[in-house]
Motif scaffolding. Sequence first.
Motif, short mmCIF file in Angstrom:
data_model
loop_
_atom_site.label_atom_id
_atom_site.label_comp_id
_atom_site.label_asym_id
_atom_site.label_seq_id
_atom_site.Cartn_x
_atom_site.Cartn_y
_atom_site.Cartn_z
N LEU A 84 0.82 -1.21 0.00
CA LEU A 84 0.00 0.00 0.00
C LEU A 84 0.86 1.26 0.00
CD1 LEU A 84 -2.81 -1.12 2.45
CD2 LEU A 84 -3.05 -0.68 0.00
N CYS A 85 1.95 1.26 0.74
CA CYS A 85 2.85 2.41 0.71
C CYS A 85 3.47 2.58 -0.68
CB CYS A 85 3.94 2.27 1.77
SG CYS A 85 3.36 2.54 3.46
N THR A 86 3.78 1.46 -1.33
CA THR A 86 4.32 1.52 -2.68
C THR A 86 3.26 2.05 -3.65
OG1 THR A 86 5.72 -0.39 -2.16
CG2 THR A 86 5.50 0.19 -4.48
N VAL A 87 2.01 1.65 -3.45
CA VAL A 87 0.92 2.20 -4.26
C VAL A 87 0.86 3.72 -4.09
CG1 VAL A 87 -1.59 2.34 -4.49
CG2 VAL A 87 -0.50 0.11 -4.27
N GLY A 88 0.92 4.18 -2.82
CA GLY A 88 0.84 5.61 -2.57
C GLY A 88 1.95 6.39 -3.24
N LEU A 89 3.16 5.83 -3.26
CA LEU A 89 4.28 6.52 -3.91
C LEU A 89 4.11 6.51 -5.43
CD1 LEU A 89 7.36 5.29 -1.84
CD2 LEU A 89 6.05 7.40 -1.58
N LEU A 90 3.76 5.36 -5.99
CA LEU A 90 3.64 5.26 -7.45
C LEU A 90 2.45 6.05 -8.00
CD1 LEU A 90 4.58 1.52 -7.98
CD2 LEU A 90 5.87 3.50 -8.76
N ALA A 91 1.45 6.28 -7.16
CA ALA A 91 0.28 7.05 -7.61
C ALA A 91 0.64 8.49 -7.94
CB ALA A 91 -0.81 7.01 -6.53
N THR A 92 1.81 8.96 -7.48
CA THR A 92 2.24 10.32 -7.78
C THR A 92 2.98 10.41 -9.11
OG1 THR A 92 4.39 10.11 -6.65
CG2 THR A 92 2.50 10.73 -5.30
N PHE A 93 3.25 9.25 -9.75
CA PHE A 93 3.98 9.23 -11.01
C PHE A 93 2.99 9.34 -12.19
CE2 PHE A 93 7.23 7.76 -8.27
CZ PHE A 93 8.45 7.85 -8.92
N PRO A 94 3.43 9.90 -13.32
CA PRO A 94 2.55 10.00 -14.50
C PRO A 94 2.53 8.68 -15.27
CG PRO A 94 4.66 11.04 -14.98
CD PRO A 94 4.71 10.62 -13.52
N LEU A 95 1.96 7.66 -14.67
CA LEU A 95 1.88 6.34 -15.29
C LEU A 95 0.67 6.26 -16.21
CD1 LEU A 95 2.52 4.19 -12.07
CD2 LEU A 95 4.22 4.91 -13.77
N LEU A 98 7.16 9.75 4.35
CA LEU A 98 6.42 9.39 5.55
C LEU A 98 5.43 10.49 5.93
CD1 LEU A 98 6.30 7.27 7.96
CD2 LEU A 98 7.83 8.84 9.16
N LYS A 99 5.84 11.74 5.77
CA LYS A 99 4.97 12.86 6.09
C LYS A 99 3.82 13.01 5.10
CE LYS A 99 8.85 15.48 8.05
NZ LYS A 99 9.74 16.67 7.87
N GLU A 100 4.07 12.62 3.85
CA GLU A 100 3.07 12.82 2.81
C GLU A 100 2.09 11.66 2.67
OE1 GLU A 100 5.34 13.67 -0.68
OE2 GLU A 100 6.01 15.64 0.05
N LEU A 101 2.51 10.46 3.02
CA LEU A 101 1.62 9.30 2.94
C LEU A 101 0.72 9.24 4.18
CD1 LEU A 101 4.09 6.53 1.68
CD2 LEU A 101 2.15 7.47 0.41
N PRO A 102 -0.53 8.81 4.05
CA PRO A 102 -1.43 8.70 5.21
C PRO A 102 -1.16 7.41 6.00
CG PRO A 102 -2.59 8.05 3.23
CD PRO A 102 -1.22 8.47 2.78
N VAL A 103 0.06 7.29 6.55
CA VAL A 103 0.45 6.03 7.18
C VAL A 103 -0.40 5.72 8.42
CG1 VAL A 103 2.81 6.02 6.30
CG2 VAL A 103 2.30 7.20 8.45
N ASP A 104 -0.91 6.76 9.08
CA ASP A 104 -1.73 6.51 10.27
C ASP A 104 -2.99 5.73 9.92
OD1 ASP A 104 -2.47 8.81 8.82
OD2 ASP A 104 -3.60 9.62 10.51
N SER A 105 -3.48 5.86 8.68
CA SER A 105 -4.69 5.14 8.27
C SER A 105 -4.43 3.65 8.08
CB SER A 105 -5.24 5.73 6.97
OG SER A 105 -4.38 5.45 5.87
N LEU A 106 -3.16 3.25 8.02
CA LEU A 106 -2.82 1.83 7.83
C LEU A 106 -2.76 1.08 9.15
CD1 LEU A 106 0.02 2.22 5.16
CD2 LEU A 106 -2.45 1.98 4.80
#
Length: 336
Positions: A160-171, A296-304
């Motif tokens: 899920l953290c990897t999803v959150g990071l890759l979602a910021t890329f222009p894929l 870490l600051k930008e991802l909603p890690v607390d929701s995990l």
Amino acid sequence: MHRESLYFTAPETIDLRETATTYSADEILVETQVSAISGGTEMLIYRGEAPNDLPADETLDALNGDLSFPLRYGYAAVGEVIETGSAIEDKWLGERVLAFNPHETYFSAAPSDVISVPEEVEAGEMALYPTVETATTLVLDGKPQIGERVAIFGAGVIGLCTVGLLATFPLSELLVIEPLAERRKRARELGADRVVAPSELSETRWDDATGPSGADLLFELSGHPPALDQALNLAGYDSRLVVGSWYGTKPTTLDLGGDFHRDRISIQSSQVSTLAPSLRGRWTFDRRSAVTLQNLKELPVDSLVTHRIPFENAAKGYRLIEDHPEDTLQVLLTYQ
């Protein structure tokens, strides 16, 4: 000073034991506030599925010895510095730090072996730093490019953290394959374009008249060996498959007799303890740490975080992960 340390003593058996800790003139003493249970390597150890003759982690002083029972394990402890050695500046007193240390009520460490917790980050969030660091490493190793079709197998915490990071890329598209419905929902919330169960994968195709069909980049993060074959079936010509899972003693069999040979598919391992040789010219561990803290600051890690369990009831946390994966994502152990 006496402390309580968590020991893995046999498959699916843990014990809290009184141990002693000391600190030298150039070390700090930390009182633990929270630690995170790893759903990957740590659960392999819990189940007895880790090779017992393998060193625990040769890059971390806190994890000495091998993976045979009994052993202390864990690598995401956050706490407050309560004492310092005579050679350490007093400014460290009261500092919140993260250490790659096993689960226990107190621990000592050299200042160079800890990471200071930013003021705006909660202790529970900082306990997910190793997870975000792993996701950061996976993305660095995968080298996603603009317009690529990317697939992630497994939507656990690292997935899920990897999803959150890759979602910021222009894929072109970000696809997640995950058997549990609740985790598929979370993957959508974190930015996946499409989410399917493994049983639906045979219906999933990328046919493109402008270029080769199939995925360009794939990540296997499920910890489930059969997912490797599923990933190969989805991979396109000259694609890259990054394996972030560690399977321990679980057997892994790959069917390489189909399109693998002709399609020039690359399979690469990714592991957070090292930097890829191709990156070492411009990347250092300190640089990756700075990027990880920003992520870490930008991802909603607390929701995990789905459960916070008192340290004295730690056995309950492992049982929740093992018996109720559909309701359990990240378990934190609390010490106050």
